[in-house]
Design an enzyme around this catalytic site. Structure first.
Site, PDB file in Angstrom:
ATOM      1  N   GLU A  15     -10.021  25.704 116.822  1.00  0.00           N
ATOM      2  CA  GLU A  15      -9.492  24.815 117.838  1.00  0.00           C
ATOM      3  C   GLU A  15      -8.298  24.061 117.282  1.00  0.00           C
ATOM      4  O   GLU A  15      -8.289  23.650 116.129  1.00  0.00           O
ATOM      5  CB  GLU A  15     -10.587  23.840 118.281  1.00  0.00           C
ATOM      6  CG  GLU A  15     -11.552  24.533 119.205  1.00  0.00           C
ATOM      7  CD  GLU A  15     -12.796  23.726 119.504  1.00  0.00           C
ATOM      8  OE1 GLU A  15     -13.315  23.860 120.615  1.00  0.00           O
ATOM      9  OE2 GLU A  15     -13.242  22.973 118.643  1.00  0.00           O
TER      10      GLU A  15
ATOM     11  N   CYS B 135      -2.620  18.962 116.189  1.00  0.00           N
ATOM     12  CA  CYS B 135      -3.707  18.761 115.239  1.00  0.00           C
ATOM     13  C   CYS B 135      -4.269  20.149 114.930  1.00  0.00           C
ATOM     14  O   CYS B 135      -4.798  20.818 115.818  1.00  0.00           O
ATOM     15  CB  CYS B 135      -4.740  17.879 115.947  1.00  0.00           C
ATOM     16  SG  CYS B 135      -6.199  17.558 115.011  1.00  0.00           S
TER      17      CYS B 135
ATOM     18  N   CYS C 126     -17.220  23.192 108.569  1.00  0.00           N
ATOM     19  CA  CYS C 126     -16.930  22.321 107.417  1.00  0.00           C
ATOM     20  C   CYS C 126     -18.167  22.282 106.543  1.00  0.00           C
ATOM     21  O   CYS C 126     -19.290  22.315 107.045  1.00  0.00           O
ATOM     22  CB  CYS C 126     -16.591  20.913 107.914  1.00  0.00           C
ATOM     23  SG  CYS C 126     -15.936  19.827 106.631  1.00  0.00           S
TER      24      CYS C 126
ATOM     25  N   CYS D 179     -20.273  14.740 107.180  1.00  0.00           N
ATOM     26  CA  CYS D 179     -20.098  13.333 107.547  1.00  0.00           C
ATOM     27  C   CYS D 179     -20.924  13.085 108.811  1.00  0.00           C
ATOM     28  O   CYS D 179     -20.867  13.871 109.756  1.00  0.00           O
ATOM     29  CB  CYS D 179     -18.626  13.035 107.775  1.00  0.00           C
ATOM     30  SG  CYS D 179     -17.614  13.485 106.360  1.00  0.00           S
TER      31      CYS D 179
ATOM     32  N   CYS E 109     -19.446  13.019 112.485  1.00  0.00           N
ATOM     33  CA  CYS E 109     -18.475  14.051 112.879  1.00  0.00           C
ATOM     34  C   CYS E 109     -19.160  15.289 113.437  1.00  0.00           C
ATOM     35  O   CYS E 109     -20.069  15.846 112.816  1.00  0.00           O
ATOM     36  CB  CYS E 109     -17.630  14.433 111.663  1.00  0.00           C
ATOM     37  SG  CYS E 109     -16.469  15.767 112.001  1.00  0.00           S
TER      38      CYS E 109
ATOM     39  N   GLY F 286     -12.486  21.179 109.708  1.00  0.00           N
ATOM     40  CA  GLY F 286     -12.495  21.527 108.293  1.00  0.00           C
ATOM     41  C   GLY F 286     -11.818  20.529 107.380  1.00  0.00           C
ATOM     42  O   GLY F 286     -11.187  19.576 107.812  1.00  0.00           O
ATOM     43  N   GLU F 287     -12.001  20.787 106.093  1.00  0.00           N
ATOM     44  CA  GLU F 287     -11.455  19.903 105.053  1.00  0.00           C
ATOM     45  C   GLU F 287     -10.269  20.633 104.396  1.00  0.00           C
ATOM     46  O   GLU F 287     -10.466  21.557 103.603  1.00  0.00           O
ATOM     47  CB  GLU F 287     -12.568  19.598 104.041  1.00  0.00           C
ATOM     48  CG  GLU F 287     -12.138  18.881 102.782  1.00  0.00           C
ATOM     49  CD  GLU F 287     -11.237  17.678 103.022  1.00  0.00           C
ATOM     50  OE1 GLU F 287     -11.658  16.720 103.696  1.00  0.00           O
ATOM     51  OE2 GLU F 287     -10.082  17.686 102.540  1.00  0.00           O
TER      52      GLU F 287
ATOM     53  N   LEU G  74     -11.481   7.130 105.398  1.00  0.00           N
ATOM     54  CA  LEU G  74     -12.185   6.182 104.546  1.00  0.00           C
ATOM     55  C   LEU G  74     -13.516   5.757 105.180  1.00  0.00           C
ATOM     56  O   LEU G  74     -14.580   5.991 104.646  1.00  0.00           O
ATOM     57  CB  LEU G  74     -11.283   4.964 104.301  1.00  0.00           C
ATOM     58  CG  LEU G  74     -11.748   4.011 103.220  1.00  0.00           C
ATOM     59  CD1 LEU G  74     -11.731   4.668 101.857  1.00  0.00           C
ATOM     60  CD2 LEU G  74     -10.895   2.750 103.224  1.00  0.00           C
ATOM     61  N   HIS G  75     -13.437   5.087 106.312  1.00  0.00           N
ATOM     62  CA  HIS G  75     -14.584   4.750 107.164  1.00  0.00           C
ATOM     63  C   HIS G  75     -15.584   3.743 106.607  1.00  0.00           C
ATOM     64  O   HIS G  75     -16.440   3.247 107.331  1.00  0.00           O
ATOM     65  CB  HIS G  75     -15.338   6.002 107.620  1.00  0.00           C
ATOM     66  CG  HIS G  75     -14.446   7.051 108.215  1.00  0.00           C
ATOM     67  ND1 HIS G  75     -13.448   6.749 109.105  1.00  0.00           N
ATOM     68  CD2 HIS G  75     -14.388   8.397 108.040  1.00  0.00           C
ATOM     69  CE1 HIS G  75     -12.820   7.861 109.448  1.00  0.00           C
ATOM     70  NE2 HIS G  75     -13.357   8.876 108.817  1.00  0.00           N
TER      71      HIS G  75
ATOM     72  N   ASN H 226     -15.758   8.509 118.713  1.00  0.00           N
ATOM     73  CA  ASN H 226     -15.851   9.411 119.858  1.00  0.00           C
ATOM     74  C   ASN H 226     -17.233  10.051 119.880  1.00  0.00           C
ATOM     75  O   ASN H 226     -17.591  10.758 118.932  1.00  0.00           O
ATOM     76  CB  ASN H 226     -14.784  10.506 119.768  1.00  0.00           C
ATOM     77  CG  ASN H 226     -13.396   9.935 119.939  1.00  0.00           C
ATOM     78  OD1 ASN H 226     -13.111   9.227 120.906  1.00  0.00           O
ATOM     79  ND2 ASN H 226     -12.518  10.208 118.979  1.00  0.00           N
TER      80      ASN H 226
ATOM     81  N   CYS I   7     -10.768  13.085 118.031  1.00  0.00           N
ATOM     82  CA  CYS I   7     -11.168  13.151 116.624  1.00  0.00           C
ATOM     83  C   CYS I   7     -12.668  13.348 116.501  1.00  0.00           C
ATOM     84  O   CYS I   7     -13.434  12.600 117.094  1.00  0.00           O
ATOM     85  CB  CYS I   7     -10.866  11.852 115.904  1.00  0.00           C
ATOM     86  SG  CYS I   7      -9.171  11.443 115.813  1.00  0.00           S
TER      87      CYS I   7
HETATM   88  N1  SAH Z   1     -11.851  16.876 107.075  1.00  0.00           N
HETATM   89  C1  SAH Z   1     -10.684  16.077 107.112  1.00  0.00           C
HETATM   90  C2  SAH Z   1      -9.833  16.433 108.294  1.00  0.00           C
HETATM   91  C3  SAH Z   1     -10.484  16.149 109.638  1.00  0.00           C
HETATM   92  S1  SAH Z   1      -9.649  14.807 110.298  1.00  0.00           S
HETATM   93  C4  SAH Z   1     -11.040  14.619 107.116  1.00  0.00           C
HETATM   94  O1  SAH Z   1     -12.207  14.312 107.273  1.00  0.00           O
HETATM   95  O2  SAH Z   1     -10.144  13.810 106.911  1.00  0.00           O
HETATM   96  C5  SAH Z   1     -10.632  14.257 111.575  1.00  0.00           C
HETATM   97  C6  SAH Z   1     -10.649  12.748 111.579  1.00  0.00           C
HETATM   98  O3  SAH Z   1     -11.495  12.299 112.625  1.00  0.00           O
HETATM   99  C7  SAH Z   1     -11.229  12.210 110.296  1.00  0.00           C
HETATM  100  O4  SAH Z   1     -10.658  10.988 109.939  1.00  0.00           O
HETATM  101  C8  SAH Z   1     -12.656  11.991 110.695  1.00  0.00           C
HETATM  102  O5  SAH Z   1     -13.306  11.129 109.831  1.00  0.00           O
HETATM  103  C9  SAH Z   1     -12.502  11.456 112.090  1.00  0.00           C
HETATM  104  N2  SAH Z   1     -13.722  11.603 112.888  1.00  0.00           N
HETATM  105  C10 SAH Z   1     -14.728  12.456 112.681  1.00  0.00           C
HETATM  106  N3  SAH Z   1     -15.674  12.304 113.640  1.00  0.00           N
HETATM  107  C11 SAH Z   1     -15.240  11.339 114.465  1.00  0.00           C
HETATM  108  C12 SAH Z   1     -15.741  10.771 115.658  1.00  0.00           C
HETATM  109  N4  SAH Z   1     -16.869  11.185 116.180  1.00  0.00           N
HETATM  110  N5  SAH Z   1     -15.033   9.800 116.258  1.00  0.00           N
HETATM  111  C13 SAH Z   1     -13.836   9.405 115.751  1.00  0.00           C
HETATM  112  N6  SAH Z   1     -13.292   9.938 114.629  1.00  0.00           N
HETATM  113  C14 SAH Z   1     -13.979  10.891 113.983  1.00  0.00           C
HETATM  114 FE1  SF4 Z   2     -16.220  15.094 107.370  1.00  0.00          FE
HETATM  115 FE2  SF4 Z   2     -13.706  15.833 108.005  1.00  0.00          FE
HETATM  116 FE3  SF4 Z   2     -15.634  17.698 107.640  1.00  0.00          FE
HETATM  117 FE4  SF4 Z   2     -15.728  16.106 109.781  1.00  0.00          FE
HETATM  118  S1  SF4 Z   2     -14.153  17.626 109.300  1.00  0.00           S
HETATM  119  S2  SF4 Z   2     -17.456  16.672 108.420  1.00  0.00           S
HETATM  120  S3  SF4 Z   2     -14.909  14.195 108.944  1.00  0.00           S
HETATM  121  S4  SF4 Z   2     -14.831  16.287 106.094  1.00  0.00           S
END
Ligand code: SAH
Ligand code: SF4
Length: 386
Positions: free
Chosen positions: A112, A126, A133, A137, A140, A188-189, A243-244, A319, A362
């Site tokens: 996607e 994006c 992944c 987290c 996510c 993905g990362e 960071l979160h 979200n 996101c």
């Molecule tokens: N894996 C990488 C790239 C994905 S970026 C990373 O984690 O940075 C996607 C972004 O959306 C990240 O900052 C992630 O932490 C954030 N994200 C993940 N789940 C989310 C959600 N349910 N609501 C808002 N942001 C979220």
């Molecule tokens: Fe975590 Fe980014 Fe993977 Fe979602 S896509 S599980 S935020 S590392």
């Protein structure tokens, strides 16, 4: 109606095409293919330059359009090399203009990408770097999907090509293109796939091709510490850190990667990021989870953590997705959090959720691929039964 679903009947597919697909490849690979094909060695460079320019500046999909290559040669190249795009299985447009694409790269490999137009003249695509992944987290959606595999550089570039096709933004040199930025914030990362991400950026940023400047590229990572510096040195991309949470205990709970790479190491890697300056700040993403990480105390911890780092903070309202354990913080809570961070001197915009109605915001990416797979399985079962 919240969502428009558009069929892809007019979009070329290549499922049964056994030719080598040149679209998405870099100069070196194209040159190698031309050499293997038997192009005279002293002409390989020139031919590569021509083809590269046709593909990435003009977006041609037909060999006949390459008018500076002799007809006879084109006729020889066409049966071996394809200019076709991958199949866009689904394209959805949100009420806010966000577009989500589900693209099938090969059977079972669906990714996607999401185009987010801005109110100004810019817009960001994006892109995904992996299907699924390995990190889990807790907030996510993508994190609940197992890793299918890393994407290749070609597959990353193809996401950009597909969006440019859909937006009608060829040639690259035309004015007023909306797709101006790329963010690696899809599935993905990216720092678990740095080689391919780096190679894809060489193609995406090539001034004779897609021509997107390196400062308009942002790579987002959950904190794969050893890869941060090398990625910056290799790509000169902007860095975003998911960071979160600003203390190890909480971050470990919501982001298991923190156990491997705790905050002290992560922040040091940020301080050492190549090219860091006040005009090249790191973006720290901070998802607002109700009652989890959103108190004034958490905001102060965040400020302390960022001390000395040219940084801005993106506050992301959580979200929701089906089955998620969290709720988004109240609006007033988010605003007071933003205020505290802002008063400490850090820009802290609250990111407006985009494309929530089509699960394109996101952290919501995943469901469509899986739904699609489930429906395909059902269709197959039906066929077998009949
Ligand atoms: N894996 C990488 C790239 C994905 S970026 C990373 O984690 O940075 C996607 C972004 O959306 C990240 O900052 C992630 O932490 C954030 N994200 C993940 N789940 C989310 C959600 N349910 N609501 C808002 N942001 C979220
Ligand atoms: Fe975590 Fe980014 Fe993977 Fe979602 S896509 S599980 S935020 S590392």
């Amino acid at each position: 109606m919240a969502t428009t679903l558009i069929s892809n009947a007019d979009i070329a597919t290549t499922e049964s095409d056994a030719r080598i697909r040149l679209v998405g490849l870099g100069r070196k690979e194209i040159a190698q293919h031309l050499t293997d094909f038997g192009i005279e060695p002293k002409k390989v460079r020139m031919r590569t330059k021509q083809i590269f320019h046709w593909i990435y500046n003009y977006g041609v999909t037909d060999w006949a359009q390459m008018t500076n290559i002799a007809k006879g040669l084109r006729a020889k190249l066409e049966p071996h090399f394809s200019l076709a795009r991958p199949e866009i299985i689904e394209r959805q447009i949100s009420v806010d203009g966000t577009r989500k694409y589900l693209i099938r790269m090969s059977p079972g490999v669906e990714v996607e990408s999401v185009f987010i137009p801005d109110v100004s003249k810019t817009g960001a695509l994006c892109v995904s770097s992996q299907v699924g992944c390995t990190l889990t987290c807790k907030f996510c959606h993508t994190g609940t999907q197992k890793l299918v595999r890393n994407l290749t550089a070609q597959e990353i570039v193809l996401q950009v090509i597909a969006a440019r096709d859909d937006l009608g933004e060829w040639p690259t040199t035309q004015e007023k293109r909306k797709l101006t930025n790329i963010v690696f914030m899809g599935m993905g990362e990216p720092l678990y796939n740095t080689q391919q991400v780096g190679d894809s950026l060489d193609i995406i940023c090539d001034p004779e091709g897609l021509g997107i400047g390196r400062r308009r590229i942002t790579v987002s990572t959950s904190g794969v510490v050893p890869e941060i510096g090398p990625m910056g040195a290799r790509t000169s991309a902007m860095l975003a850190i998911s960071l979160h949470a600003a203390n190890d205990e909480l971050r470990e709970q919501i982001m298991p990667i923190n156990r491997k790479y705790p905050l002290k190491e992560l922040m040091q890697a940020c301080r050492d990021y190549p090219g860091l300056s006040n005009s090249r700040r790191i973006t720290f993403e901070y998802v607002m989870l109700k009652g989890v990480n959103d108190s004034p105390k958490h905001a102060k911890q965040l400020i302390n953590l960022l001390k000395g780092i040219p940084a801005k903070v993106n506050l992301i309202p959580f979200n929701p997705w089906p089955g998620s354990d969290y709720e988004c913080s109240d609006w007033e809570t988010i605003e007071s959090f933003a205020d505290i961070v802002n008063r400490a001197g850090y820009a802290s915009p609250i990111r407006t959720p985009r494309g929530r109605d089509i699960l394109a915001a996101c952290g919501q990416l995943k469901s469509e691929s899986e739904k699609r797979r489930a429906s395909e399985i059902r269709a197959e079962q039906k066929q077998q039964q009949s």
